[in-house]
Design a protein around this motif. Structure first.
Motif, mmCIF file in Angstrom:
data_model
loop_
_atom_site.group_PDB
_atom_site.id
_atom_site.type_symbol
_atom_site.label_atom_id
_atom_site.label_comp_id
_atom_site.label_asym_id
_atom_site.label_seq_id
_atom_site.Cartn_x
_atom_site.Cartn_y
_atom_site.Cartn_z
ATOM 1 N N THR A 274 22.743 -17.351 -37.043
ATOM 2 C CA THR A 274 21.404 -17.195 -36.492
ATOM 3 C C THR A 274 21.071 -18.477 -35.743
ATOM 4 N N ASN A 297 28.465 -10.960 -33.390
ATOM 5 C CA ASN A 297 27.440 -10.664 -34.398
ATOM 6 C C ASN A 297 26.424 -11.785 -34.596
ATOM 7 N N LEU A 299 22.786 -13.778 -33.836
ATOM 8 C CA LEU A 299 21.412 -13.545 -33.418
ATOM 9 C C LEU A 299 20.919 -14.745 -32.634
ATOM 10 N N LEU A 317 22.798 -10.429 -30.228
ATOM 11 C CA LEU A 317 21.508 -9.822 -29.924
ATOM 12 C C LEU A 317 20.417 -10.882 -29.894
ATOM 13 N N SER A 323 11.555 -10.616 -36.519
ATOM 14 C CA SER A 323 12.685 -10.002 -37.221
ATOM 15 C C SER A 323 12.948 -10.630 -38.578
ATOM 16 N N ALA A 340 18.478 -5.942 -36.001
ATOM 17 C CA ALA A 340 19.788 -6.514 -36.296
ATOM 18 C C ALA A 340 20.500 -5.831 -37.460
ATOM 19 N N ARG A 343 24.054 -3.557 -37.174
ATOM 20 C CA ARG A 343 24.463 -3.557 -35.766
ATOM 21 C C ARG A 343 25.762 -4.327 -35.519
ATOM 22 N N ASP A 373 25.351 -6.492 -40.858
ATOM 23 C CA ASP A 373 24.160 -6.882 -40.112
ATOM 24 C C ASP A 373 24.493 -8.046 -39.193
ATOM 25 N N LEU A 374 23.691 -8.234 -38.171
ATOM 26 C CA LEU A 374 23.827 -9.392 -37.309
ATOM 27 C C LEU A 374 23.168 -10.603 -37.961
ATOM 28 N N GLY A 375 23.622 -11.789 -37.575
ATOM 29 C CA GLY A 375 23.010 -12.997 -38.051
ATOM 30 C C GLY A 375 23.616 -13.535 -39.343
#
Length: 380
Positions: A274, A297, A299, A317, A323, A340, A343, A373-375
């Motif tokens: 992130t 992946n 954020l 993303l 978020s 996120a 994703r 998940d992303l981040g």
């Protein structure tokens, strides 16, 4: 025969008498030295003068002002016993280099706090490592010109975990919280870096660098790069929260190969981080030409380009602060409604983000709950 036994007993008693009462004596094997106020060894430098290879030095909690030491022993363990032992420089140093100069091989430092190192060369360190292999756990480095500074040993592996670095740097742009020379490998995990003065939080010239599950935050400081890998190398940056502050003096958060790709490998994976940019412009990952960089992946929060130079990017993303659970407190766990969630794309096993940072200095296994998940955090 009786006389011989009596003589042997006398020699044994005399030998034992040479060992301070604060020491648990173990014959010819490794010994444990106890250090603290009221003990025969009152300060760590006294233990440095008598310890030998393989020994353990247990240091009582408290502040040891103006006590600097050079440790030459191999396979040594230096540990705060029952809490952190604070070594405060107060104008003193070892060899004009550091509070602790560690020249021995395979040394472990655990639960120690080192602060205030300053020397005329402006690279005074909490620890100056000149041996082969160093492990640092649960330790604090703050208000030094350098937190940890190592030499260039191609056989050396440096591990830093569950530690904290803050307010380091001499303000000259050449001093950093953690600066590792051309060693074989560096691994940094579960640690918290913040508020460096015009330097980098993590700078590594290692052939292999792994920076996993850390929190790296400028705050209101004039930090430069959050992560600087100036010579390239086989590197993984995964599962970190990286927050670039508004006063940062360099627009990039992660830099790769800025001083030339001199390591044999030029491969970087940046996975499930992130990244937060609080400047008005910036670049999240600055990449030198000729390198092989994959971004997966991640954020992105705030303005700026994902990457400069050539990078293979998938499933990254850009999102807003809404978020996250509590971004004002730098809690970047995902809300259930975040775009996120679920994703992420599949990443080769070797390069996956397997760990998450736990505040303030810790890490836990990243759970596998359906699609990734992303981040930096998986939604539970």
């Amino acid at each position: 025969m009786a006389d011989a036994r009596a003589a042997l007993l006398c020699l044994t008693v005399l030998a034992a008498a040479t060992v301070p009462a604060s020491t648990a004596y173990a014959g010819d094997g490794p010994r444990t030295w106890r250090v603290g106020p009221g003990r025969e060894l009152a300060v760590p430098s006294q233990a440095a003068a008598v310890a030998r290879d393989g020994d353990t030095v247990l240091i009582d909690p408290g502040t040891y002002s103006g006590d600097a030491a050079t440790w030459t022993q191999d396979d040594l363990t230096l540990r705060g016993d029952g809490g952190r032992a604070h070594l405060r420089a107060d104008g003193r140093d070892a060899q004009g280099k550091a509070i602790w100069v560690i020249a021995g091989d395979r040394v472990t430092v655990d639960r120690v706090e080192l602060s205030g190192a300053a020397v005329p060369d402006r690279n005074g360190a909490g620890i100056r490592h000149e041996g082969t292999d160093l492990t640092v756990t649960r330790s604090w480095f703050h208000d030094n010109q350098m937190g940890i500074l190592t030499g260039a040993d191609p056989e050396s592996d440096v591990v830093v975990t569950r530690s904290r670095f803050f307010r380091n740097g001499a303000g000259d742009g050449l001093s950093h919280s953690l600066y590792v020379g051309a060693v074989r490998s560096l691994s940094v995990s579960g640690s918290w870096f913040s508020d460096v003065d015009r330097g980098h939080h993590v700078k590594s010239r290692a052939a292999r660098t792994t920076v996993v599950a850390n929190r790296i935050s400028d705050g209101d400081s004039t930090a430069s790069y959050s992560i600087d890998l100036p010579d390239g190398g086989r590197s993984l940056v995964a599962g970190n929260v990286v927050v670039q502050g508004p006063r940062s003096e360099n627009s990039a958060l992660v830099s790769y190969g800025a001083e030339g790709l001199t390591q044999p490998s030029q491969r970087l994976w940046v996975v499930n981080n992130t990244f937060v940019n609080r400047r008005s412009t910036g670049t999240f990952v600055a990449v030198a030409g000729g390198s092989v960089v994959r971004l997966r992946n991640n954020l992105l929060v705030g303005p700026g380009d994902l990457a400069s130079g050539r990078a293979r990017a998938r499933a990254n993303l850009r999102v807003g602060l809404g978020s996250f659970v509590a971004p004002g407190r730098e809690d970047f766990r995902l809300r259930a409604s975040a775009r996120a969630v679920d994703r992420g794309r599949t990443v080769p096993r070797r390069w996956r983000a397997r760990w998450e940072h736990v505040a303030p200095t810790g890490l836990v296994r990243r759970p596998t709950v359906g699609p990734t998940d992303l981040g930096a955090f998986e939604r539970r």
